[in-house]
Design a protein around this motif. Structure first.
Motif, PDB file in Angstrom:
ATOM      1  N   GLN A  28       0.839  -1.220   0.000  1.00 45.84           N
ATOM      2  CA  GLN A  28       0.000   0.000   0.000  1.00 45.84           C
ATOM      3  C   GLN A  28       0.865   1.259   0.000  1.00 45.84           C
ATOM      4  N   GLY A  29       1.869   1.273  -0.858  1.00 44.31           N
ATOM      5  CA  GLY A  29       2.830   2.367  -0.889  1.00 44.31           C
ATOM      6  C   GLY A  29       2.215   3.744  -1.086  1.00 44.31           C
ATOM      7  N   ASN A  30       2.801   4.710  -0.393  1.00 43.20           N
ATOM      8  CA  ASN A  30       2.319   6.090  -0.458  1.00 43.20           C
ATOM      9  C   ASN A  30       3.518   7.038  -0.436  1.00 43.20           C
ATOM     10  N   LEU A  31       3.513   8.023  -1.317  1.00 40.84           N
ATOM     11  CA  LEU A  31       4.612   8.990  -1.412  1.00 40.84           C
ATOM     12  C   LEU A  31       4.164  10.352  -0.904  1.00 40.84           C
ATOM     13  N   LYS A  32       4.970  10.945  -0.037  1.00 39.20           N
ATOM     14  CA  LYS A  32       4.703  12.286   0.479  1.00 39.20           C
ATOM     15  C   LYS A  32       5.915  13.179   0.215  1.00 39.20           C
ATOM     16  N   GLY A  33       5.647  14.427  -0.154  1.00 40.39           N
ATOM     17  CA  GLY A  33       6.731  15.362  -0.426  1.00 40.39           C
ATOM     18  C   GLY A  33       7.238  15.309  -1.853  1.00 40.39           C
ATOM     19  N   LYS A  34       6.384  14.871  -2.775  1.00 45.27           N
ATOM     20  CA  LYS A  34       6.782  14.744  -4.173  1.00 45.27           C
ATOM     21  C   LYS A  34       7.275  16.066  -4.731  1.00 45.27           C
ATOM     22  N   GLY A  59      13.285   3.657  -5.878  1.00 43.83           N
ATOM     23  CA  GLY A  59      13.470   4.055  -7.270  1.00 43.83           C
ATOM     24  C   GLY A  59      12.148   4.219  -7.989  1.00 43.83           C
ATOM     25  N   HIS A  60      11.212   3.301  -7.744  1.00 47.22           N
ATOM     26  CA  HIS A  60       9.901   3.379  -8.389  1.00 47.22           C
ATOM     27  C   HIS A  60       9.115   4.581  -7.871  1.00 47.22           C
ATOM     28  N   ALA A  61       9.088   4.755  -6.558  1.00 50.28           N
ATOM     29  CA  ALA A  61       8.249   5.799  -5.954  1.00 50.28           C
ATOM     30  C   ALA A  61       8.686   7.207  -6.356  1.00 50.28           C
ATOM     31  N   LEU A  62      10.003   7.422  -6.474  1.00 53.99           N
ATOM     32  CA  LEU A  62      10.493   8.770  -6.782  1.00 53.99           C
ATOM     33  C   LEU A  62      10.224   9.182  -8.227  1.00 53.99           C
ATOM     34  N   LYS A 162       0.934 -13.219  12.501  1.00 53.80           N
ATOM     35  CA  LYS A 162       0.053 -13.283  13.663  1.00 53.80           C
ATOM     36  C   LYS A 162      -0.830 -14.508  13.504  1.00 53.80           C
ATOM     37  N   PHE A 163      -0.663 -15.459  14.416  1.00 57.99           N
ATOM     38  CA  PHE A 163      -1.377 -16.735  14.320  1.00 57.99           C
ATOM     39  C   PHE A 163      -1.089 -17.403  12.961  1.00 57.99           C
ATOM     40  N   CYS A 164       0.173 -17.341  12.553  1.00 55.06           N
ATOM     41  CA  CYS A 164       0.645 -17.944  11.300  1.00 55.06           C
ATOM     42  C   CYS A 164       0.083 -17.270  10.045  1.00 55.06           C
ATOM     43  N   ILE A 165      -0.565 -16.126  10.228  1.00 56.47           N
ATOM     44  CA  ILE A 165      -1.116 -15.384   9.094  1.00 56.47           C
ATOM     45  C   ILE A 165      -0.184 -14.206   8.784  1.00 56.47           C
ATOM     46  N   PRO A 166       0.280 -14.086   7.528  1.00 56.76           N
ATOM     47  CA  PRO A 166       1.200 -12.981   7.192  1.00 56.76           C
ATOM     48  C   PRO A 166       0.477 -11.635   7.074  1.00 56.76           C
ATOM     49  N   PHE A 167       1.092 -10.611   7.630  1.00 60.42           N
ATOM     50  CA  PHE A 167       0.585  -9.250   7.518  1.00 60.42           C
ATOM     51  C   PHE A 167       1.691  -8.369   6.953  1.00 60.42           C
ATOM     52  N   PHE A 168       1.351  -7.576   5.945  1.00 58.63           N
ATOM     53  CA  PHE A 168       2.328  -6.701   5.307  1.00 58.63           C
ATOM     54  C   PHE A 168       2.156  -5.278   5.818  1.00 58.63           C
ATOM     55  N   SER A 169       3.277  -4.662   6.204  1.00 62.68           N
ATOM     56  CA  SER A 169       3.231  -3.283   6.697  1.00 62.68           C
ATOM     57  C   SER A 169       3.010  -2.299   5.558  1.00 62.68           C
ATOM     58  N   LYS A 170       2.388  -1.184   5.874  1.00 62.14           N
ATOM     59  CA  LYS A 170       2.176  -0.130   4.891  1.00 62.14           C
ATOM     60  C   LYS A 170       3.453   0.686   4.755  1.00 62.14           C
ATOM     61  N   ILE A 171       3.907   0.859   3.516  1.00 65.80           N
ATOM     62  CA  ILE A 171       5.127   1.623   3.254  1.00 65.80           C
ATOM     63  C   ILE A 171       4.779   3.080   2.939  1.00 65.80           C
ATOM     64  N   VAL A 172       5.415   3.987   3.652  1.00 64.04           N
ATOM     65  CA  VAL A 172       5.267   5.418   3.371  1.00 64.04           C
ATOM     66  C   VAL A 172       6.653   5.977   3.068  1.00 64.04           C
ATOM     67  N   ILE A 173       6.788   6.623   1.927  1.00 64.33           N
ATOM     68  CA  ILE A 173       8.053   7.239   1.540  1.00 64.33           C
ATOM     69  C   ILE A 173       7.897   8.760   1.618  1.00 64.33           C
ATOM     70  N   LYS A 174       8.747   9.377   2.434  1.00 66.76           N
ATOM     71  CA  LYS A 174       8.655  10.820   2.664  1.00 66.76           C
ATOM     72  C   LYS A 174       9.916  11.508   2.139  1.00 66.76           C
ATOM     73  N   VAL A 175       9.705  12.520   1.338  1.00 63.55           N
ATOM     74  CA  VAL A 175      10.820  13.247   0.717  1.00 63.55           C
ATOM     75  C   VAL A 175      10.988  14.604   1.388  1.00 63.55           C
TER      76      VAL A 175
END
Length: 206
Positions: A28-34, A59-62, A162-175
């Protein structure tokens, strides 16, 4: 010239077809400060480092072709090696002064290409900038190139279970706002700029 065009084409293909779905839908990538990203001039992107996926994600986000210094060992990993090489990464040998790496970085900057440097030199367990190296500041002085502080948040904990279920963290890229290169190569000047980059990145992380 043909090699540069081919490299940029491969970069865009890998970025859009492979990295984009991982960045946008898995994390769920999000870019701030573009607005802080220079659109014409080249720059040295300086970032914290928490994951092996940081180079392609950043590289992709920028939205600019950014060539990263990467450990030589990573190029031996089949899929990852292909991706980072396609994204313009070039190998650096750990623990020694690799003059060829510095020459490659300077050449890329002189050809108006952007490069990326993880300021700690290696991944950090807490995802912050802890012991920054002065290489980015020195490279900026030699080439009189802007330094762009960037924070990639949560990359040090991309996957949790969590309970053997994978959870992916939300990525935020700040410039952050670009930092001017050092006025000299003196120890004090390099330290001052490096500390400014460290503070900027850690403040972006929060």
């Amino acid at each position: 010239m043909k090699n540069d065009i081919f490299q940029k084409l491969i970069y865009q293909l890998v970025s859009k077809l492979f990295v984009f779905p991982i960045y946008k839908f898995v994390f769920q990538g999000n870019l701030k400060g573009k607005e802080n990203i220079p659109q014409k001039d080249c720059f040295i992107m300086v970032s914290n480092h928490g994951s092996l996926l940081d180079p392609p994600l950043l590289g992709h986000a920028l939205g600019r072709n950014v060539s990263f210094m990467a450990k030589a060992e990573l190029f031996k990993i089949p899929l990852l090696g292909f991706v980072i090489k396609s994204c313009g990464a070039y190998p650096v040998k750990r623990g020694i002064a690799d003059k060829n790496t510095i020459k490659t970085a300077c050449k890329k900057l002189s050809n108006n290409n952007c490069i990326g440097i993880f300021i700690d030199g290696t991944r950090q367990k807490n995802g912050r900038v802890n012991k920054p190296k002065q290489g980015a500041a020195l490279l900026a002085f030699k080439n009189q190139t802007l330094l762009l502080p960037v924070a990639i948040v949560n990359s040090h904990k991309l996957l949790r279970f969590k309970f053997c279920i994978p959870f992916f963290s939300k990525i935020v890229i700040k410039v952050g706002k670009p930092v001017q290169p050092p006025k000299s190569s003196s120890r004090d000047e390099l330290y001052s700029v490096t500390t400014k980059l460290q503070d900027s990145i850690n403040n972006l992380i929060g």
